[in-house]
Design a protein around this motif. Structure first.
Motif, PDB file in Angstrom:
ATOM      1  N   ALA A  15     -73.089  10.388 -65.699  1.00  0.00           N
ATOM      2  CA  ALA A  15     -72.225  10.849 -66.797  1.00  0.00           C
ATOM      3  C   ALA A  15     -71.435   9.704 -67.421  1.00  0.00           C
ATOM      4  N   ASP A  18     -73.299   6.629 -70.422  1.00  0.00           N
ATOM      5  CA  ASP A  18     -73.237   6.672 -71.880  1.00  0.00           C
ATOM      6  C   ASP A  18     -72.088   5.820 -72.420  1.00  0.00           C
ATOM      7  N   ARG A 353     -79.410  -0.043 -76.327  1.00  0.00           N
ATOM      8  CA  ARG A 353     -79.997   1.138 -76.952  1.00  0.00           C
ATOM      9  C   ARG A 353     -81.095   1.717 -76.044  1.00  0.00           C
ATOM     10  N   GLU A 356     -79.442   3.513 -73.311  1.00  0.00           N
ATOM     11  CA  GLU A 356     -78.852   4.775 -73.787  1.00  0.00           C
ATOM     12  C   GLU A 356     -79.923   5.858 -73.842  1.00  0.00           C
ATOM     13  N   TYR A 357     -81.075   5.494 -74.398  1.00  0.00           N
ATOM     14  CA  TYR A 357     -82.155   6.470 -74.490  1.00  0.00           C
ATOM     15  C   TYR A 357     -82.655   6.870 -73.104  1.00  0.00           C
ATOM     16  N   ASN A 359     -80.953   7.004 -70.453  1.00  0.00           N
ATOM     17  CA  ASN A 359     -79.945   7.891 -69.890  1.00  0.00           C
ATOM     18  C   ASN A 359     -80.029   9.290 -70.502  1.00  0.00           C
ATOM     19  N   LEU A 360     -80.284   9.348 -71.830  1.00  0.00           N
ATOM     20  CA  LEU A 360     -80.364  10.649 -72.495  1.00  0.00           C
ATOM     21  C   LEU A 360     -81.513  11.487 -71.939  1.00  0.00           C
ATOM     22  N   TYR A 361     -82.575  10.818 -71.525  1.00  0.00           N
ATOM     23  CA  TYR A 361     -83.743  11.543 -71.032  1.00  0.00           C
ATOM     24  C   TYR A 361     -83.820  11.603 -69.512  1.00  0.00           C
ATOM     25  N   SER A 362     -82.752  11.173 -68.873  1.00  0.00           N
ATOM     26  CA  SER A 362     -82.788  11.207 -67.400  1.00  0.00           C
ATOM     27  C   SER A 362     -82.409  12.590 -66.894  1.00  0.00           C
ATOM     28  N   ASP A 363     -82.870  12.886 -65.707  1.00  0.00           N
ATOM     29  CA  ASP A 363     -82.656  14.199 -65.098  1.00  0.00           C
ATOM     30  C   ASP A 363     -81.297  14.196 -64.396  1.00  0.00           C
ATOM     31  N   GLU A 364     -80.420  15.047 -64.870  1.00  0.00           N
ATOM     32  CA  GLU A 364     -79.061  15.106 -64.299  1.00  0.00           C
ATOM     33  C   GLU A 364     -79.105  15.514 -62.832  1.00  0.00           C
TER      34      GLU A 364
END
Lengths: 451, 653
Positions: A15, A18, A353, A356-357, A359-364
């Motif tokens: 979390a 980002d 960048r 960031e991407y 991280n956006l597509y990583s499994d929480e």
């Protein structure tokens, strides 16, 4: 979350990643995120910059006697996202000392609010910034010299106001004040405000100052040199150094050319050490600019040689760059980190960048950034980047790939400039070595057109 | 072809993750339907209720307003809608920027330069800055953004590309409007009388009087065409053709092709146009005159039209692209030639129509905008030219249709109002012109549709009543005109729907019955016409729904069965047609549920087949509507279900 750097901490959970990979926040040299890339930028070395400023790169002592009649005017030319602002912050910190310079930074994008900027606007802004520093740091100046400058300035404003009144408009406010740092600062600020006001007023002000530029330059040069003496006497610094950042964001290419090339004579008449950031598209004009000044290319970090061989030192430095921001245990393996580094192509911003991407597509649920998430993010990023490339551009990329595969330098022209500005191509060393953005190479379109 | 599969959930997931941390974000959103923006706004407000939200229409703002709003907002979300307006400067068809455009173009430049220059200042505030661009042109607009705002672009956080499947039924496939001349009067009776007179005149004329005969034939053909007597018109054309030299035959051939087309004989139309095309391709090789090049261009247009009517849209596109290319060359070489300019405008319209039929509404919109721009220039330069005025009016109509299909109802209303205004002027200046009267009627219908979609049912009703009044006058004066009859049937259907929505069910039933009667007559007269068959099926279905709501269950079932029989034929005839397949499946589920509702015996296979079909359709297309219908069918299978509610629900979308 503002740009208060204390908010930017190393990420220990997904979390927090980002926030840690934000690339819109300029990092200062004393921040834990700061990574020094100066020894891995290929042919670029920051000692060249210091030497150009007559500063000993070992001791950071300014040699005032060398070339005493001339001041240094340096253009630092680099691609977007290469880390110019952070590098300038580092350089400024190193140089701002009693044995060296008093650095006055001028950020055109936060300090000026006008689209059709000209050199006069930049110069007035520099003067305003200097006076702010004089006031804030309690640096005293000779009243006679100050009065001379202020009176000359006020007379010019009077001339401007006569024209404004004749043609109908709002005059620049002129107060009857005893010359002082504060009163001159007020005057400079009002002039700057009017330059950012109506187009008509801005034109009138610029015209008057341009018509009297030689006298203006002479007045300013006297004042700058006087400030240098004061700085030495007060043991704050040896001389002034202006660092003007943001020139590349000025309105249009033509407007930027007009300032840097069109007004080069006026720029050279101002005798004060200055470092400007140079717009990337003007690098093709460096031959013209460098006849008069010093142009230093500020490339991306070289992580591969032309033949594709990785450069371990640069990759290690990027490893440090990442792990300063993100705890290593948030990645499933070192291979994932390395892949991200290679996909960044040597650009700190592009690497952020990529992260960031990823991280956006990583499994929480997993709580880490896996190779799978990285690949997913890269696939998305690749498609989004490549969709703006035309078939004609792909022909250029094909030529570049073939040249690099054959370990040959690539001759370029203005048609390549567009791709450099759009970060489809990355540039290294002094610009003779280029590579396709690795993210673009991943895209289906690239594979289809280039192979 | 554009991939219009629904992808909202997949695209916004990373966006919502990104927005968890308040910070500066620059987000580029491309979209193909305004419903997606409404959904995004709703989701943002719901998920981030404490974040302030502001929208600015960039087409009506300057940089200062945007900057002030940004600074005043301080945090939250700032939406810059219609951002494409800031990226593209206005020029005329010659690339010239007129005085009137200059100020607006400067405003645009100010926005992009200002946002770019102030990038670092923008980044100091924890605001998510959204810019919206249409999906059809997002590559071009993306490149423009990179050119005009390279620094802000380098700070982009995310690009999201929102797509929604656009149901073909949202795009109204109106019957092609056949134009009617002013020859012989404005009613069928008057025209018949005039035709009779001319035919008698023809009989009396010596065959050696070629010149005189050549004045009679064109009028006879036109009147026969106006009256829908296509076979007779073609026979007259053939007589006419015999009097002409090879050089003179082109126009007659073209008319013949047009008559075949208007009468529905598309294969003969195609043959004729292909002949014309061959003739001119040959002529140009030896004598590439402007006239021949233009005639060749027109032949491409006709070929495109016919392939489109035959359903081969890719082929149609090829011909329309050739048409566009040729007319562009002609116009650029002869910018003073209004005929070439008009042909170029029409070519854009055709390209727009084809993209629309293919489901790419945003691409269609671009072409329609170009058509409209040229149309406006033509009309303003030639205000007395009725044809140009009419062309402009039609362009407004298509722009309105497209904006409506894209979900931008406010814009649609604006264009339909312009359409209405122009057609009213045309009709009032030319009250004998039946085509103009019909266009005016259609403009009321479109205004009605849009106001209904906006929720203003009373206003919609007023417009539909006006449409219906004009439609009735047109039909009664021209009872052979299929287009007028069909238009009146549609008008009754819309009145029925609006009364139904307002709760006036008896009134609604009356209109649905009128609609069904006219639709049946059309279908009986033209049983091969697929559109009429489908139209009748829809009429029966609506009648059935109305009867169901009025608790006339048995009558409703009869209506549904009539509809079902027609839909079954369509499904069997066109098994690849997704729309017919879905309608058939829906009809199966409705019949099944109606039988259960009334207590009649059921065929379990009906509902199972319906479920199977919807499962397949959803798997193939990923369109959510099919998933919802599938879910409803599954509920229909359960015991103790409110069948009436489910029937109404499955038919509601």
């Amino acid at each position: 979350m503002s740009q208060d750097l204390s908010h930017y901490k190393k990420a220990t959970t997904l979390a927090e990643v980002d926030n840690a990979v934000r690339f819109d926040v300029p990092i200062t040299p004393d921040h834990p995120f700061f990574t020094d890339f100066s020894d891995v930028r290929g042919d670029f070395e920051d000692k060249v910059l210091y030497k150009s400023l007559n500063v000993d790169p070992r001791t950071f002592i300014y040699n005032r006697t060398a070339n005493i009649a001339n001041k240094s005017l340096i253009f630092l030319a680099g691609m977007r996202g290469s880390g110019k602002t952070s590098e300038l912050a580092k350089i400024t910190k190193k140089l701002h000392r009693p044995n060296c310079f008093y650095c006055v930074t001028c950020n055109l994008d936060t300090g000026l609010d006008k689209n059709d900027m000209e050199y006069m606007d930049v110069l007035i802004f520099q003067i305003e910034r200097l006076f702010e520093e004089l006031k804030n740091q309690d640096i005293t100046v000779d009243n006679g010299i100050l009065a001379s400058l202020q009176v000359w300035f006020s007379e010019r404003i009077n001339e401007v106001n006569k024209v404004i009144t004749r043609e109908g408009g709002f005059e620049v406010e002129l107060k009857a004040e005893t010359p002082s740092i504060l009163s001159f600062l007020g005057l400079a600020s009002r002039v700057k405000a009017n330059l950012q006001g109506t187009k008509e007023n801005a034109e009138k002000i610029r015209t008057v100052f341009k018509n009297n530029f030689t006298a203006f330059a002479q007045q300013l040069n006297v004042f700058f040199e006087h400030v240098n003496i004061r700085l030495r006497n007060e043991e704050r610094a040896q001389e002034l150094l202006f660092v003007v950042d943001g020139m590349e964001k000025v309105a249009t290419i033509d407007a930027r050319k007009k300032i840097v090339i069109g007004e080069s004579d006026r720029i050279r008449q101002i005798k004060v050490n200055t470092v400007f950031t140079l717009p990337i598209e003007l690098q093709s004009e460096t031959q013209r600019i460098s006849q008069m000044n010093t142009v230093l290319p500020f490339p991306f970090i070289k992580i591969r040689e032309r033949n594709g061989i990785e450069i371990p030192k640069a990759i290690d430095r990027f490893f440090e760059f990442i792990t300063r921001r993100i705890d290593e245990k948030l990645f499933d393996s070192k291979d994932t980190i390395k892949k991200a580094i290679l996909m960044g192509g040597g650009s700190p911003r592009e690497l952020l960048r990529v992260l960031e991407y990823a991280n956006l597509y990583s499994d929480e649920e997993k709580g880490i950034i896996t190779m799978g998430a990285l690949d997913k993010g890269l696939k998305k990023l690749a498609a989004q980047t490549a969709q703006y490339i035309t078939p004609a551009d792909f022909e250029i990329l094909k030529q570049l790939k073939n040249d690099n595969d054959a370990d040959l330098p690539t001759a370029t022209d203005e048609t390549w400039q567009d791709l450099l500005e759009k970060l489809i191509i990355f540039e290294y060393n002094d610009g003779t070595y280029k590579r396709v953005n690795p993210v673009v190479e991943l895209s289906e379109l690239y594979k289809r057109y280039v192979g | 072809m554009l991939d219009n599969t629904d992808n909202y959930d997949e695209e916004v997931a990373p966006l919502f993750k990104l927005l968890r941390t308040p910070a500066f974000r620059f987000i580029v959103v491309s979209f193909n339907h305004y419903d997606l923006l409404k959904q995004l706004e709703s989701d943002l407000r719901q998920n981030f209720p404490d974040q302030p939200f502001q929208k600015i229409d960039v087409s009506a703002a300057d940089y200062r307003q945007i900057s002030d709003a940004y600074q005043a907002l301080g945090r939250g979300f700032l939406w810059l809608e219609n951002f494409d307006d800031a990226l593209e400067e206005e020029r005329d068809s010659h690339g010239v920027e007129y005085y009137a455009m200059a100020a607006d173009n400067e405003r645009r430049r100010g926005i992009t330069a200002g946002l770019n220059l102030r990038r670092d200042k923008l980044a100091q505030s924890p605001i998510a800055l959204f810019v919206f661009i249409p999906a059809a042109s997002h590559e071009r607009l993306g490149r423009l953004m990179m050119d005009k705002m390279p620094d802000l672009w380098s700070f982009r956080s995310l690009i999201i590309d929102l797509r929604k499947h656009i149901e073909k039924r949202e795009i109204e496939a109106e019957l092609r409007q056949i134009s009617i001349s002013t020859l012989g009067g404005s009613t069928a009776k008057e025209k018949s009388n005039e035709l009779e007179r001319l035919l008698k005149q023809l009989e009396r004329t010596d065959s050696k009087e070629t010149s005189f005969l050549l004045t009679l034939y064109p009028q006879i053909v036109q009147l026969q065409s106006d009256l829908g007597l296509y076979k007779e018109a073609i026979a007259t054309l053939e007589s006419w053709e015999r009097l002409l030299s090879e050089e003179e035959k082109f126009n007659v051939l073209k008319q013949k092709g047009d008559l075949y087309r208007d009468s529905g004989n598309l294969s003969s139309a195609l043959n004729t146009y292909e002949n014309i095309n061959k003739i001119f391709e040959e002529k140009i090789k030896s004598s590439p005159t402007l006239e021949f090049v233009h005639d060749l261009a027109v032949s491409y247009e006709r070929l495109g039209d016919t392939h489109s009517a035959l359903g081969d849209l890719q082929k149609a596109m090829e011909f329309f692209e050739k048409y566009n290319e040729l007319t562009k060359e002609l116009y650029e070489a002869n910018p003073q030639n209004v005929s070439f300019k008009n042909s170029l405008a029409i070519s854009y319209s055709k390209l727009g129509d084809t993209h629309r039929a293919l489901g790419d509404l945003q691409k269609a919109l671009e072409f329609y905008q170009e058509r409209s721009r040229l149309g406006k220039e033509l009309y303003e330069a030639n205000p007395q030219n009725v044809s140009f005025k009419n062309g402009l009016a039609i362009s407004y109509s298509t722009l309105g249709d497209t904006h409506r299909a894209l979900g931008d109802l406010q814009k649609a209303v604006e264009f339909f109002a312009k359409y209405n205004e122009l057609t009213k002027e045309l009709y009032e200046a030319n009250p004998q012109n039946v085509s103009f009267k019909n266009s005016l009627a259609i403009s009321y219908s479109k205004l009605g549709d849009t106001h209904r979609a906006l929720g203003d049912l009373q206003k919609a009703l007023e417009f539909y009543q006006e449409r219906s009044r004009l439609g009735k006058e047109l039909y009664e004066a021209n009872p052979q005109n299929v287009s007028f009859k069909n238009g009146l049937a549609i008008a009754y259907s819309k009145l029925g729907e609006t009364h139904s929505a307002l709760g006036n069910l008896q009134k609604a039933l009356e209109f649905f019955e009128k609609d069904a009667q006219l639709s049946k007559e059309l279908y009986d007269d033209y049983p091969q016409n697929v559109s009429f068959k489908n139209g009748l099926a829809v009429s029966y279905s609506k009648l059935g729904m109305c009867n169901l709501v009025l608790n006339n269950a048995n009558t409703a079932l009869d209506n549904f069965i009539s509809s079902f029989n027609l839909l079954l034929e369509l499904f069997q005839q066109f098994p690849q047609n997704v729309s017919y397949t879905a309608n058939y499946a829906e009809a199966l589920s409705v019949i099944y549920s109606m039988n259960l509702l009334i207590g009649k015996s059921i065929n379990q296979k009906n509902i199972d087949t319906a479920i199977e079909i919807f499962e397949e359709l959803f798997e193939k297309t990923l369109i959510n509507i099919y998933k919802r219908k599938l879910d409803i069918c599954v509920q229909m299978k359960q015991a103790n279900t409110d069948y009436k509610k489910l029937i109404i629900e499955i038919s509601s979308f």
